[in-house]
Design a protein around this motif. Sequence first.
Motif, short mmCIF file in Angstrom:
data_model
loop_
_atom_site.label_atom_id
_atom_site.label_comp_id
_atom_site.label_asym_id
_atom_site.label_seq_id
_atom_site.Cartn_x
_atom_site.Cartn_y
_atom_site.Cartn_z
N ASN A 15 -27.34 -23.35 0.51
CA ASN A 15 -26.41 -22.81 1.40
C ASN A 15 -25.06 -22.03 0.91
O ASN A 15 -24.04 -22.20 1.18
CB ASN A 15 -25.80 -24.12 2.29
CG ASN A 15 -25.34 -25.08 1.35
OD1 ASN A 15 -25.66 -25.38 0.05
ND2 ASN A 15 -24.42 -26.28 1.78
N HIS A 16 -25.49 -21.56 -0.21
CA HIS A 16 -24.47 -20.72 -0.76
C HIS A 16 -25.10 -19.38 -1.33
O HIS A 16 -26.23 -19.23 -1.31
CB HIS A 16 -24.09 -21.33 -2.32
CG HIS A 16 -25.08 -21.82 -3.29
ND1 HIS A 16 -25.82 -20.57 -4.03
CD2 HIS A 16 -25.52 -22.99 -3.44
CE1 HIS A 16 -26.54 -21.40 -4.69
NE2 HIS A 16 -26.56 -22.83 -4.46
N LYS A 17 -24.42 -18.26 -1.99
CA LYS A 17 -24.80 -17.02 -1.98
C LYS A 17 -25.47 -17.12 -3.39
O LYS A 17 -25.24 -17.92 -4.10
CB LYS A 17 -23.75 -16.21 -1.90
CG LYS A 17 -22.99 -16.01 -0.59
CD LYS A 17 -21.81 -14.91 -0.49
CE LYS A 17 -21.48 -14.92 0.96
NZ LYS A 17 -20.34 -13.61 1.15
N SER A 18 -26.04 -16.08 -3.69
CA SER A 18 -26.94 -15.73 -4.94
C SER A 18 -27.52 -14.46 -4.99
O SER A 18 -27.78 -13.84 -4.12
CB SER A 18 -27.91 -16.97 -5.03
OG SER A 18 -28.75 -16.57 -6.15
N GLY A 78 -29.38 -7.05 0.85
CA GLY A 78 -29.71 -6.74 2.26
C GLY A 78 -29.53 -8.11 2.84
O GLY A 78 -29.46 -8.08 4.17
N HIS A 79 -29.86 -9.23 2.43
CA HIS A 79 -29.82 -10.47 2.77
C HIS A 79 -28.26 -10.91 3.06
O HIS A 79 -27.36 -10.54 2.21
CB HIS A 79 -30.40 -11.73 2.05
CG HIS A 79 -30.81 -12.93 2.74
ND1 HIS A 79 -29.72 -13.81 3.01
CD2 HIS A 79 -31.86 -13.28 3.30
CE1 HIS A 79 -30.04 -14.75 3.56
NE2 HIS A 79 -31.79 -14.68 3.95
N THR A 80 -28.01 -11.59 4.21
CA THR A 80 -26.55 -11.96 4.68
C THR A 80 -26.03 -12.82 3.47
O THR A 80 -24.89 -13.04 3.28
CB THR A 80 -26.67 -12.58 5.95
OG1 THR A 80 -27.31 -13.80 5.87
CG2 THR A 80 -26.95 -11.58 6.89
N MET A 81 -26.92 -13.67 2.95
CA MET A 81 -26.17 -14.36 1.74
C MET A 81 -26.44 -13.84 0.39
O MET A 81 -26.09 -14.46 -0.73
CB MET A 81 -27.20 -15.92 1.89
CG MET A 81 -26.97 -16.52 3.08
SD MET A 81 -25.43 -17.22 3.11
CE MET A 81 -25.56 -18.66 2.06
N TYR A 82 -26.72 -12.54 0.24
CA TYR A 82 -26.73 -12.16 -1.05
C TYR A 82 -25.37 -11.62 -1.65
O TYR A 82 -24.67 -11.62 -0.94
CB TYR A 82 -27.51 -10.60 -1.09
CG TYR A 82 -27.45 -9.93 -2.33
CD1 TYR A 82 -28.15 -9.99 -3.33
CD2 TYR A 82 -26.49 -8.70 -2.26
CE1 TYR A 82 -28.25 -9.14 -4.49
CE2 TYR A 82 -26.14 -8.05 -3.45
CZ TYR A 82 -27.17 -8.21 -4.64
OH TYR A 82 -26.90 -7.83 -5.70
N GLU A 83 -25.35 -12.05 -2.81
CA GLU A 83 -24.18 -11.71 -3.58
C GLU A 83 -24.45 -11.28 -4.95
O GLU A 83 -25.15 -12.01 -5.79
CB GLU A 83 -23.16 -12.90 -3.69
CG GLU A 83 -21.87 -12.71 -4.51
CD GLU A 83 -20.78 -13.81 -4.31
OE1 GLU A 83 -19.92 -13.98 -3.41
OE2 GLU A 83 -21.32 -14.88 -4.94
N ALA A 84 -24.15 -10.26 -5.51
CA ALA A 84 -24.22 -9.87 -7.12
C ALA A 84 -23.66 -10.91 -7.81
O ALA A 84 -22.78 -11.54 -7.43
CB ALA A 84 -23.72 -8.58 -7.09
#
Length: 254
Positions: free
Chosen positions: A72-75, A81-87
């Motif tokens: 339930n966190h970004k990665s 392109g995924h809504t939970m994507y984070e560099a």
Amino acid sequence: MKNLKISILLFGLIALVYSCGSDDSEEMNNDDDVSEKVYDITPILSKFDNIAAITYSVSGNTVTIQTTNLPNHKSPYWGVGHTMYEAYNGTNPDWRQNPGSIGEQNITFRVPLNPSEAGTKSATPMGPIGVSRNGIVFFNQYAAGGAPLTNEINSFDQYLGHPATTTYHYHIKPKFLTDTFGEDAFLGILSDGFPVYGPVENGQTITNDDLDAYHGHVSPTADFPDGIYHYHITNEDPYLNGNGFFGTPGSVTR
């Protein structure tokens, strides 16, 4: 008179021998009376309520926990392109992304509701050894092939997790959980039913020297004010678990 003195002396010796024998017997009986402590982990089950990745149920002495293992966190492992994507924006200058990605799983743990110390300890397996309070599985302190985590740590994302193919997992402190709930918070349970807590207890940072060979100890916690055996995640190897499970592990199916 001489015979009387001899009789008194003999009586005294017999009494002394009997007294010593009674003490030994009482000590042996006390050792035999030591009973195994059995705990009840009901107080922590509500921590899994309202977690999208987890469902659980209790039947007799078994808690069944099912997880989709989706964080339930970004990665960066969610993929562009995924809504939970984070560099990656963590602090490791040697970070490198591994070729895996986050994928939905179907993992079921069956753990004891009333865990107790195992008479014969067992080693933790490769793969899932427990589940965190947000549904992400815990792996032990080894990389593939039983190697140290030294190199693999460089692929951990900003929340200190990464995937094995598509199975996202934590080997070390789950930063998202300690950021959210605190360094002293309940973080999850291992397959033997015993809880895992963060690296702080009573305001003090826990080190490996504070823990036993299985990376745990008995003390009160916020959830168990009367005390319970529990594991601690520390900031040094073996991080989560030492020489194996303290209790008897239940089953894990995938």
